[in-house]
Design a protein around this motif. Sequence first.
Motif, mmCIF file in Angstrom:
data_model
loop_
_atom_site.group_PDB
_atom_site.id
_atom_site.type_symbol
_atom_site.label_atom_id
_atom_site.label_comp_id
_atom_site.label_asym_id
_atom_site.label_seq_id
_atom_site.Cartn_x
_atom_site.Cartn_y
_atom_site.Cartn_z
ATOM 1 N N SER A 40 0.856 -1.193 0.000
ATOM 2 C CA SER A 40 0.000 0.000 0.000
ATOM 3 C C SER A 40 0.887 1.237 0.000
ATOM 4 O O SER A 40 1.918 1.278 0.677
ATOM 5 C CB SER A 40 -0.902 0.038 1.239
ATOM 6 N N PHE A 41 0.495 2.248 -0.772
ATOM 7 C CA PHE A 41 1.180 3.538 -0.737
ATOM 8 C C PHE A 41 0.323 4.576 -1.437
ATOM 9 O O PHE A 41 -0.589 4.242 -2.192
ATOM 10 C CB PHE A 41 2.579 3.478 -1.377
ATOM 11 N N ASN A 42 0.611 5.848 -1.167
ATOM 12 C CA ASN A 42 -0.071 6.975 -1.805
ATOM 13 C C ASN A 42 0.953 7.836 -2.536
ATOM 14 O O ASN A 42 2.082 7.996 -2.063
ATOM 15 C CB ASN A 42 -0.800 7.853 -0.780
ATOM 16 N N VAL A 43 0.542 8.396 -3.669
ATOM 17 C CA VAL A 43 1.360 9.351 -4.417
ATOM 18 C C VAL A 43 0.572 10.644 -4.508
ATOM 19 O O VAL A 43 -0.551 10.659 -5.019
ATOM 20 C CB VAL A 43 1.698 8.833 -5.833
ATOM 21 N N GLU A 44 1.160 11.724 -4.010
ATOM 22 C CA GLU A 44 0.463 13.012 -3.993
ATOM 23 C C GLU A 44 0.613 13.728 -5.329
ATOM 24 O O GLU A 44 1.494 13.411 -6.134
ATOM 25 C CB GLU A 44 1.021 13.893 -2.865
ATOM 26 N N ASN A 45 -0.267 14.716 -5.565
ATOM 27 C CA ASN A 45 -0.198 15.522 -6.785
ATOM 28 C C ASN A 45 1.180 16.140 -6.963
ATOM 29 O O ASN A 45 1.724 16.737 -6.024
ATOM 30 C CB ASN A 45 -1.246 16.646 -6.731
ATOM 31 N N GLY A 46 1.729 16.020 -8.170
ATOM 32 C CA GLY A 46 2.996 16.647 -8.495
ATOM 33 C C GLY A 46 4.224 15.888 -8.050
ATOM 34 O O GLY A 46 5.350 16.311 -8.326
ATOM 35 N N ASP A 223 18.361 1.566 -10.347
ATOM 36 C CA ASP A 223 19.536 2.421 -10.217
ATOM 37 C C ASP A 223 19.348 3.348 -9.004
ATOM 38 O O ASP A 223 18.518 4.258 -9.024
ATOM 39 C CB ASP A 223 19.707 3.238 -11.503
ATOM 40 N N GLN A 224 20.160 3.121 -7.965
ATOM 41 C CA GLN A 224 20.004 3.888 -6.732
ATOM 42 C C GLN A 224 20.268 5.377 -6.932
ATOM 43 O O GLN A 224 19.547 6.220 -6.404
ATOM 44 C CB GLN A 224 20.962 3.352 -5.651
ATOM 45 N N THR A 225 21.292 5.699 -7.707
ATOM 46 C CA THR A 225 21.613 7.103 -7.949
ATOM 47 C C THR A 225 20.474 7.804 -8.668
ATOM 48 O O THR A 225 20.095 8.932 -8.326
ATOM 49 C CB THR A 225 22.910 7.225 -8.774
ATOM 50 N N GLU A 226 19.922 7.139 -9.657
ATOM 51 C CA GLU A 226 18.796 7.686 -10.406
ATOM 52 C C GLU A 226 17.629 7.986 -9.477
ATOM 53 O O GLU A 226 16.996 9.043 -9.560
ATOM 54 C CB GLU A 226 18.380 6.660 -11.465
ATOM 55 N N ALA A 227 17.340 7.061 -8.578
ATOM 56 C CA ALA A 227 16.231 7.249 -7.642
ATOM 57 C C ALA A 227 16.483 8.434 -6.718
ATOM 58 O O ALA A 227 15.586 9.247 -6.454
ATOM 59 C CB ALA A 227 16.012 5.978 -6.828
ATOM 60 N N LEU A 228 17.713 8.563 -6.218
ATOM 61 C CA LEU A 228 18.026 9.661 -5.302
ATOM 62 C C LEU A 228 17.954 11.012 -6.008
ATOM 63 O O LEU A 228 17.507 12.002 -5.430
ATOM 64 C CB LEU A 228 19.418 9.451 -4.696
ATOM 65 N N VAL A 229 18.407 11.063 -7.264
ATOM 66 C CA VAL A 229 18.404 12.325 -8.017
ATOM 67 C C VAL A 229 16.990 12.766 -8.353
ATOM 68 O O VAL A 229 16.632 13.942 -8.207
ATOM 69 C CB VAL A 229 19.232 12.169 -9.312
ATOM 70 N N LEU A 230 16.153 11.836 -8.803
ATOM 71 C CA LEU A 230 14.867 12.200 -9.393
ATOM 72 C C LEU A 230 13.712 12.323 -8.402
ATOM 73 O O LEU A 230 12.799 13.120 -8.608
ATOM 74 C CB LEU A 230 14.473 11.152 -10.447
ATOM 75 N N SER A 231 13.729 11.543 -7.360
ATOM 76 C CA SER A 231 12.500 11.257 -6.623
ATOM 77 C C SER A 231 12.093 12.312 -5.612
ATOM 78 O O SER A 231 12.930 12.945 -4.969
ATOM 79 C CB SER A 231 12.649 9.919 -5.888
ATOM 80 N N THR A 232 10.787 12.435 -5.457
ATOM 81 C CA THR A 232 10.212 13.119 -4.309
ATOM 82 C C THR A 232 10.115 12.136 -3.155
ATOM 83 O O THR A 232 10.441 12.447 -2.021
ATOM 84 C CB THR A 232 8.809 13.659 -4.643
ATOM 85 N N SER A 233 9.642 10.915 -3.468
ATOM 86 C CA SER A 233 9.556 9.832 -2.486
ATOM 87 C C SER A 233 10.021 8.539 -3.140
ATOM 88 O O SER A 233 9.907 8.377 -4.357
ATOM 89 C CB SER A 233 8.114 9.653 -1.983
ATOM 90 N N ILE A 234 10.523 7.615 -2.320
ATOM 91 C CA ILE A 234 11.022 6.333 -2.804
ATOM 92 C C ILE A 234 10.415 5.206 -1.984
ATOM 93 O O ILE A 234 10.336 5.304 -0.748
ATOM 94 C CB ILE A 234 12.559 6.241 -2.698
ATOM 95 N N LEU A 245 9.663 3.249 2.949
ATOM 96 C CA LEU A 245 9.071 4.292 2.111
ATOM 97 C C LEU A 245 9.383 5.639 2.747
ATOM 98 O O LEU A 245 9.137 5.837 3.937
ATOM 99 C CB LEU A 245 7.558 4.078 2.002
ATOM 100 N N GLY A 246 9.951 6.555 1.956
ATOM 101 C CA GLY A 246 10.264 7.859 2.514
ATOM 102 C C GLY A 246 10.944 8.761 1.513
ATOM 103 O O GLY A 246 11.077 8.430 0.330
ATOM 104 N N ARG A 247 11.386 9.918 1.971
ATOM 105 C CA ARG A 247 12.117 10.859 1.134
ATOM 106 C C ARG A 247 13.524 10.310 0.855
ATOM 107 O O ARG A 247 14.067 9.541 1.669
ATOM 108 C CB ARG A 247 12.226 12.221 1.823
ATOM 109 N N PRO A 248 14.141 10.713 -0.258
ATOM 110 C CA PRO A 248 15.465 10.175 -0.586
ATOM 111 C C PRO A 248 16.489 10.338 0.533
ATOM 112 O O PRO A 248 17.198 9.387 0.877
ATOM 113 C CB PRO A 248 15.850 10.967 -1.837
#
Length: 385
Positions: A40-46, A223-234, A245-248
Amino acid sequence: MLRIDNLVKTFDGERRRRHARGSKTDKTEPARVFAVSDISFNVENGELFTLLGPSGCGKTTTLRSIAGLERPDSGTIEVGDRVLFSGGAGRKPVNVPANERGLGMVFQSYAIWPHMSVFDNVAFPLQVKSRNERLGKKQIAERVMRVLDTMELAELADRQATKLSGGQQQRLALARALVIEPPLLLLDEPLSNLDAKLRESLRYELKRLQRDLGITSVYVTHDQTEALVLSTSIAVMKSGDVMQLGRPREIYENPNCRFVAEFIGTSNFIAGNVVSKEGDRYTVNTADGLLVLDAAAAIPIGGDVIVSIRPEAVEVSTGSRAGEVPNEWTGTVTTRAFLGESVDHVVSVGRHEIRARGNPAVSIKPGTEVYLRLDPGKLALVPVD
């Protein structure tokens, strides 16, 4: 925006033999393998929300379930106030076909149409809409050129899609997904087929586009680096489960288990047990001495733990500052590696070998006795699994 509740997806695994009661013969039946196990998880607008994990962890199956390309066993998938899938005990069955979900998707293989021009590739999703939703030719042309301009492909509108570079083809695939103005954009390892330098530049371009356009996105990568660079949440996944589940920054600096600490970046691991605690200040006894650290954890005195130490949290020098700073250990450099933007030293300390990463101007030859200083604020406590 996106809500996933108790999503489960299984596949047939290897067949296993079962002896049926009252029968002299064995029967075989397929074992069920959980590709996605009650997540289970939620993705917020934007947001740009990333599903991160090794191959086979369930991240692509989750994405394909959102897209409608896989039918889950149970759970719910909602985008906005619209239920796209619902199934399982106590739920009203719903399964909106993929072509009716209105979501944008970018595949790892680009999946562009080679016989079409750049313009026609992007226009096609608008041209095949149902008659009551279809735009006029002028409106289609305006929207396509607006998206191509955003992707810096406007000057290539008449070029055959196969005559584009790899980076241009990836931007074309993204333009085709965006032109329908989807409420949610799904990206399945879209940069993995590109060379390292191009992949790095497109990461920042994709991050800029996502921020400027405010696109709500779910991104799949290993790709861990890709996730850290791009993400709002992972969401870090393993064997069909979401492990953390949390912020990078939160996931990188405060992993909640050894798997996350190992998968996200590089860590040194030192086993020990908690000998004292005052607020968030812990003292951990290890085989090579005491370590003091700050952690917002709930581990009792006497509890077994693993201290996770990132290489960049280790300071190496040939001079001691004993008494001035906590966590100073002595050791001997066993090897070093020049990485361009940094130098790695591997230091033997008692039973452990600790990797330290620092300024490339500091390079200490193997065999040198050194002092390691471990910043209490940069160490993490990981419970023993």
